[in-house]
Design a protein around this motif. Structure first.
Motif, PDB file in Angstrom:
ATOM      1  N   ARG A  77       0.853  -1.181   0.000  1.00  0.00           N
ATOM      2  CA  ARG A  77       0.000   0.000   0.000  1.00  0.00           C
ATOM      3  C   ARG A  77       0.893   1.236   0.000  1.00  0.00           C
ATOM      4  N   LEU A  78       0.680   2.110  -0.956  1.00  0.00           N
ATOM      5  CA  LEU A  78       1.545   3.275  -1.097  1.00  0.00           C
ATOM      6  C   LEU A  78       1.567   4.122   0.166  1.00  0.00           C
ATOM      7  N   GLU A  85       6.077   5.801  -2.666  1.00  0.00           N
ATOM      8  CA  GLU A  85       5.056   6.704  -3.204  1.00  0.00           C
ATOM      9  C   GLU A  85       5.689   7.962  -3.790  1.00  0.00           C
ATOM     10  N   GLU A 182      -4.288   4.526  -7.719  1.00  0.00           N
ATOM     11  CA  GLU A 182      -4.348   3.304  -8.520  1.00  0.00           C
ATOM     12  C   GLU A 182      -3.324   3.332  -9.648  1.00  0.00           C
ATOM     13  N   GLN A 185       0.128   2.906  -8.087  1.00  0.00           N
ATOM     14  CA  GLN A 185       0.299   1.512  -7.665  1.00  0.00           C
ATOM     15  C   GLN A 185       0.641   0.636  -8.871  1.00  0.00           C
ATOM     16  N   ARG A 224      -2.370  -4.926 -13.007  1.00  0.00           N
ATOM     17  CA  ARG A 224      -2.648  -4.345 -11.697  1.00  0.00           C
ATOM     18  C   ARG A 224      -3.800  -3.349 -11.773  1.00  0.00           C
TER      19      ARG A 224
END
Length: 494
Positions: A77-78, A85, A182, A185, A224
């Motif tokens: 998770r960023l 990130e 999104e 990611q 993804r």
């Protein structure tokens, strides 16, 4: 009539062992048969036989499981990895800035306009007048982003996984109105897959790294963003391996821009592979074995990077301060030091110049007296001469008037390039002689290297410089601000 010889035993075994992987697969949690889930097979190929494959009598190393890597990446998770990130945001801004700069050139702009006529769609690229379908948008984004040779790279992969991943993710994200989080990611997901395959595989002499394993980065990013599960993503990646391009260096040597279509093709096809896998189309796990043996230098294959599930490769990736192949940068940095110590000096009065560097730089960037932009981007001597004269190396270095400049050509003729046994990895030493006065400058690292990452301010300054001539100051500011400072929950826009 002579009956053809049967396939070698190795091929028979390969077909038998993989045959059931292309049967109709179960959907949902069941997935593939237990012995294939979630394993991808990647075997290094050692001694070659007459058929271009591996020696069937040679011992095979253990098969590599990529499923755990996909699981690890899928759980990231960023918001919980702020460094990743931040780097993903910078990478996306830099890649889009390079693409926008490229779209200011005649050929990418013309291609975008032509594709819009046959494949109109919801993705409106900055600097263009008509929207494109996602695949065509990914193609144009990647092509334009590498047009000035100023986008990112990963030294350990000898290529640029971010270019392939970002183009696929940005095009799809724009079409599907995805969130910024999104898209970022997906960029990270594609980068980590592509970077590891790039390190594992080494291109053969005469090949170019773009577009080959980069298709895996594009497929991973698209998978993804489309929420494909592990099994489906594995099929998308194996599908990419089944038809992994064998890209030639030849266009660079001949001064042709076909090279810029390599990453474009990979980014667009990555979306095709992901959508095909989601539709239920399957691919054999053995595709990685075959691709590694046929398309790459089997003697240098190293599968260990595909087992790495701890470190983020994206944190090691570099962004470029100069518009040229990374090998050229070290000489350019030396030229900046010379100009610092000789303010106002006329480079035309230099009598002799020697650039010491490493073998790989000479191999890939030995083009002298380039006639076209892409040859100049792969030229140690052109980049060094331009930097000595101007103090920088931006996309303007490749305008026709720069390539044809008589002073530029005369200074380049004075440069001698040698391979130094004392420079084993990266770096350069510049020797400049004017009359009886000689000076030497050594550069071992440059902005963008792991120990000297470009700062946010440097990336913003570069992005503004590249974007503004094409889309103006305000639009440039909006794009930069939205990506660098926008909420992860905000809609992604270009």
């Amino acid at each position: 009539m002579r009956v053809p010889d049967p396939l070698p035993d190795r091929h028979q075994l390969l077909h038998q062992a993989r045959a059931d992987s292309c049967t109709a697969r179960q959907r949902g949690a069941g997935g593939l048969p237990p012995r294939l889930k979630p394993t991808l097979f990647f075997t290094t190929m050692g001694t070659k036989n007459g058929n271009g494959g591996a020696n069937p009598d040679s011992e095979q190393p253990p098969m590599i499981r990529v499923g755990p890597l996909l699981e690890w990446l899928g759980g990231i998770r960023l918001a919980e990895t702020p460094q990743v990130e931040e780097k993903a945001r910078l990478l996306l801004v830099d890649t889009l800035a390079c693409a926008i700069s490229g779209l200011g050139k005649a050929e990418p702009a013309a291609l975008a306009a032509q594709l819009a006529r046959i494949a109109p769609g919801p993705v409106r690229l900055p600097g263009t007048e008509q929207g494109l379908a996602p695949l065509e948008a990914a193609f144009v984004l990647a092509l334009a982003a590498c047009w000035d040779e100023a986008c990112e790279g990963l030294a350990r992969a000898h290529g640029r996984p971010g270019l392939h991943a970002a183009a696929s993710a940005a095009a799809l994200g724009s079409a599907f109105k995805s969130t910024l989080g999104e898209v970022l990611q997906a960029v990270v997901f594609g980068y980590e897959i592509g970077g590891r395959f790039g390190e594992a595989l080494r291109v053969r002499p005469g090949m170019h790294v773009d577009g080959g394993w980069g298709s895996l980065a594009g497929a991973a990013a698209a998978s993804r963003l489309l929420n494909a599960n592990i099994e489906t993503t594995q099929h998308a990646l194996a599908m990419a391996a089944c038809q992994m391009p064998c890209s030639l260096y030849l266009p660079v040597a001949e001064g042709c821009t076909a090279r810029n279509t390599y990453s474009a093709h990979a980014a667009a096809m990555g979306i095709f592979y992901a959508k095909s896998a989601i539709a239920g189309i399957t691919a054999p796990p053995g595709a990685f074995d075959a691709a590694g043996a046929l398309n790459f230098d089997a003697e240098k294959t190293d599968v260990s990077p595909l087992e790495a599930t701890e470190d983020f490769y994206i944190l090691e990736g570099y962004l470029k301060p100069y518009a040229a192949v990374r090998h050229v940068h070290y000489g350019v940095a030396c030229a900046e030091l010379w100009r610092r110590d000789n303010p106002g000096a006329d480079p035309g009065e230099i009598d002799a110049i020697e650039l010491e560097t490493y073998q790989e730089a000479v191999t890939y960037c030995g083009n002298r007296r380039p006639r076209t932009a892409i040859q100049a981007q792969f030229s140690l001597t052109y980049g060094l001469a331009y930097a000595l004269r101007t103090g920088n190396l931006t996309p303007d270095a490749y305008l026709p008037e720069a390539l044809e400049d008589a002073e530029q050509q005369e200074l380049e003729r004075k440069i001698r390039v040698t391979v130094s046994p004392n420079i084993r990895d990266r770096g350069a030493v510049l020797h400049v002689r004017s009359g009886a006065h000689s000076e030497s400058y050594r550069v071992e690292s440059i902005a963008g290297d792991i120990d000297r990452p470009m700062s946010t301010g440097q990336v913003i300054a570069k992005a503004r410089e590249y974007m503004t001539p094409v889309i103006g100051t305000e639009k440039s500011r909006q794009i930069i601000d939205a990506i660098l400072n926008g909420s992860l929950e905000a809609r992604f826009t270009m």
